[in-house]
Write a protein that holds these residues in place. Sequence first.
Motif, PDB file in Angstrom:
ATOM      1  N   TYR A 122       2.147   5.845  -1.596  1.00  0.00           N
ATOM      2  CA  TYR A 122       2.889   6.873  -0.855  1.00  0.00           C
ATOM      3  C   TYR A 122       4.375   6.879  -1.153  1.00  0.00           C
ATOM      4  CZ  TYR A 122      -1.402   7.573   1.706  1.00  0.00           C
ATOM      5  OH  TYR A 122      -2.709   7.869   2.033  1.00  0.00           O
ATOM      6  N   TYR A 144       0.842  -1.207   0.000  1.00  0.00           N
ATOM      7  CA  TYR A 144       0.000   0.000   0.000  1.00  0.00           C
ATOM      8  C   TYR A 144       0.875   1.256   0.000  1.00  0.00           C
ATOM      9  CZ  TYR A 144      -3.508   3.418   1.418  1.00  0.00           C
ATOM     10  OH  TYR A 144      -4.328   4.527   1.466  1.00  0.00           O
ATOM     11  N   THR A 181      -3.732   3.055   8.084  1.00  0.00           N
ATOM     12  CA  THR A 181      -2.725   2.179   7.477  1.00  0.00           C
ATOM     13  C   THR A 181      -1.379   2.812   7.798  1.00  0.00           C
ATOM     14  OG1 THR A 181      -3.390   3.330   5.515  1.00  0.00           O
ATOM     15  CG2 THR A 181      -3.910   0.997   5.606  1.00  0.00           C
ATOM     16  N   ILE A 210      -9.952   8.809   6.913  1.00  0.00           N
ATOM     17  CA  ILE A 210      -9.299   9.295   5.698  1.00  0.00           C
ATOM     18  C   ILE A 210      -9.254   8.162   4.680  1.00  0.00           C
ATOM     19  CG2 ILE A 210      -7.227  10.372   4.727  1.00  0.00           C
ATOM     20  CD1 ILE A 210      -8.510  12.052   6.910  1.00  0.00           C
ATOM     21  N   ASP A 213     -13.560  -3.237  13.212  1.00  0.00           N
ATOM     22  CA  ASP A 213     -14.399  -3.601  12.076  1.00  0.00           C
ATOM     23  C   ASP A 213     -15.680  -2.802  12.199  1.00  0.00           C
ATOM     24  OD1 ASP A 213     -15.977  -4.597  10.124  1.00  0.00           O
ATOM     25  OD2 ASP A 213     -15.826  -6.699  10.717  1.00  0.00           O
ATOM     26  N   VAL A 214     -15.813  -1.813  11.362  1.00  0.00           N
ATOM     27  CA  VAL A 214     -16.933  -0.890  11.502  1.00  0.00           C
ATOM     28  C   VAL A 214     -18.284  -1.532  11.222  1.00  0.00           C
ATOM     29  CG1 VAL A 214     -15.642   1.205  11.045  1.00  0.00           C
ATOM     30  CG2 VAL A 214     -16.612  -0.091   9.162  1.00  0.00           C
ATOM     31  N   GLY A 223      -9.467   3.041  10.234  1.00  0.00           N
ATOM     32  CA  GLY A 223      -8.868   2.591   8.971  1.00  0.00           C
ATOM     33  C   GLY A 223      -7.471   3.119   8.770  1.00  0.00           C
ATOM     34  N   TYR A 230       0.975  10.373   8.034  1.00  0.00           N
ATOM     35  CA  TYR A 230       0.588  11.768   7.903  1.00  0.00           C
ATOM     36  C   TYR A 230      -0.647  12.137   8.698  1.00  0.00           C
ATOM     37  CZ  TYR A 230      -3.069  10.642   4.486  1.00  0.00           C
ATOM     38  OH  TYR A 230      -4.185  10.156   3.861  1.00  0.00           O
TER      39      TYR A 230
HETATM   40  C1  LIG Z   1      -7.502   3.022   1.421  1.00  0.00           C
HETATM   41  S1  LIG Z   1      -7.106   2.259   2.908  1.00  0.00           S
HETATM   42  C2  LIG Z   1      -6.795   3.432   4.119  1.00  0.00           C
HETATM   43  C3  LIG Z   1      -6.355   4.672   3.979  1.00  0.00           C
HETATM   44  C4  LIG Z   1      -5.562   5.371   5.070  1.00  0.00           C
HETATM   45  N1  LIG Z   1      -6.469   5.887   6.134  1.00  0.00           N
HETATM   46  C5  LIG Z   1      -4.867   6.467   4.328  1.00  0.00           C
HETATM   47  O1  LIG Z   1      -5.142   7.662   4.569  1.00  0.00           O
HETATM   48  O2  LIG Z   1      -4.057   6.124   3.479  1.00  0.00           O
HETATM   49  C6  LIG Z   1      -8.689   1.679   3.472  1.00  0.00           C
HETATM   50  C7  LIG Z   1      -8.677   1.240   4.931  1.00  0.00           C
HETATM   51  O3  LIG Z   1     -10.000   0.803   5.288  1.00  0.00           O
HETATM   52  C8  LIG Z   1      -9.830  -0.241   6.229  1.00  0.00           C
HETATM   53  N2  LIG Z   1     -11.072  -1.028   6.290  1.00  0.00           N
HETATM   54  C9  LIG Z   1     -11.668  -1.726   5.302  1.00  0.00           C
HETATM   55  N3  LIG Z   1     -12.770  -2.334   5.757  1.00  0.00           N
HETATM   56  C10 LIG Z   1     -12.871  -2.012   7.076  1.00  0.00           C
HETATM   57  C11 LIG Z   1     -13.789  -2.345   8.093  1.00  0.00           C
HETATM   58  N4  LIG Z   1     -14.827  -3.123   7.858  1.00  0.00           N
HETATM   59  N5  LIG Z   1     -13.579  -1.841   9.333  1.00  0.00           N
HETATM   60  C12 LIG Z   1     -12.546  -1.016   9.590  1.00  0.00           C
HETATM   61  N6  LIG Z   1     -11.633  -0.652   8.657  1.00  0.00           N
HETATM   62  C13 LIG Z   1     -11.799  -1.160   7.416  1.00  0.00           C
HETATM   63  C14 LIG Z   1      -8.648  -1.031   5.683  1.00  0.00           C
HETATM   64  O4  LIG Z   1      -8.035  -1.821   6.668  1.00  0.00           O
HETATM   65  C15 LIG Z   1      -7.719   0.084   5.219  1.00  0.00           C
HETATM   66  O5  LIG Z   1      -6.847   0.463   6.270  1.00  0.00           O
END
Ligand SMILES: C[S@@+](CC[C@H](N)C(=O)[O-])C[C@H]1O[C@@H](n2cnc3c(N)ncnc32)[C@H](O)[C@@H]1O
Length: 221
Positions: free
Chosen positions: A23, A18, A63, A137, A116-117, A61, A67
């Motif tokens: 990034y 990722y 990762t 974000i 897990d939302v 969420g 930042y």
């Molecule tokens: C595009 S990435 C995250 C982006 C990060 N916040 C950033 O700014 O780069 C999407 C995120 O959503 C999280 N995610 C996906 N499904 C989820 C869920 N059901 N509950 C919580 N987080 C979730 C993933 O683990 C991942 O970290």
Amino acid sequence: MELETVAIYQVHFNFRDYLETWYNFGRVFSIKNSLMTSVLRNLQEVFSAGDVKGDTLIDIGSTPTIYQLLSNHQELEKWLMKEPRVFDLTLSVKYEKWAEKEEKLRKKVKQVLKCDVRKPNPLVPVTLPTADCLLSILCLEAMHLFRGGHLVLNAVLKGTSYLVRQRNFSCLGLDQESVETAVRDAGCVIEHIQGDPEPAPKTISDYTDLISLVACKQQAA
Ligand SMILES: C[S@@+](CC[C@H](N)C(=O)[O-])C[C@H]1O[C@@H](n2cnc3c(N)ncnc32)[C@H](O)[C@@H]1O
């Protein structure tokens, strides 16, 4: 998002890939600086305006993107403990007084929790007191629900997928209206909303816009 998406993230979402895909500035993908710069500008405006106050902020969420806070469970914990050989999480944010900022952030981070939302209690088995601010974000569009002080949201719009190295992750193709409706349905009043064109780098995603939103939770959804 299909039912098995959470499992897909657990098994296949590789934080290094990722970071490399999204990034790794200064190399092939420097175009993506644009999204992060826009998100940072939005966050700076929101948090310097002074309406979002309190002691507890939950970043949903996360990762390994230092930042907005930080990261992957293990890597964040390593970073908190100052362990060596952690992927260079700071690569995108090396600027004046960064070491001091890192130290300040380490002291502020209280817990790194799995989330897990989709669950009624997203942090189960942990239950936290109500937070003053929820930060999301680029995450709401990667999941269907969130729970709720203040919600500070930056989301890309109309994207159907995004690439992490060779693997495609699905995205909820949200438009601004559906984001506003979801936030209101969650019992929040929108205090600030701004959408700007932010076209994706075509090789790795297809979103078109970035939305920045601040909403205040008024009642249980
Ligand atoms: C595009 S990435 C995250 C982006 C990060 N916040 C950033 O700014 O780069 C999407 C995120 O959503 C999280 N995610 C996906 N499904 C989820 C869920 N059901 N509950 C919580 N987080 C979730 C993933 O683990 C991942 O970290």
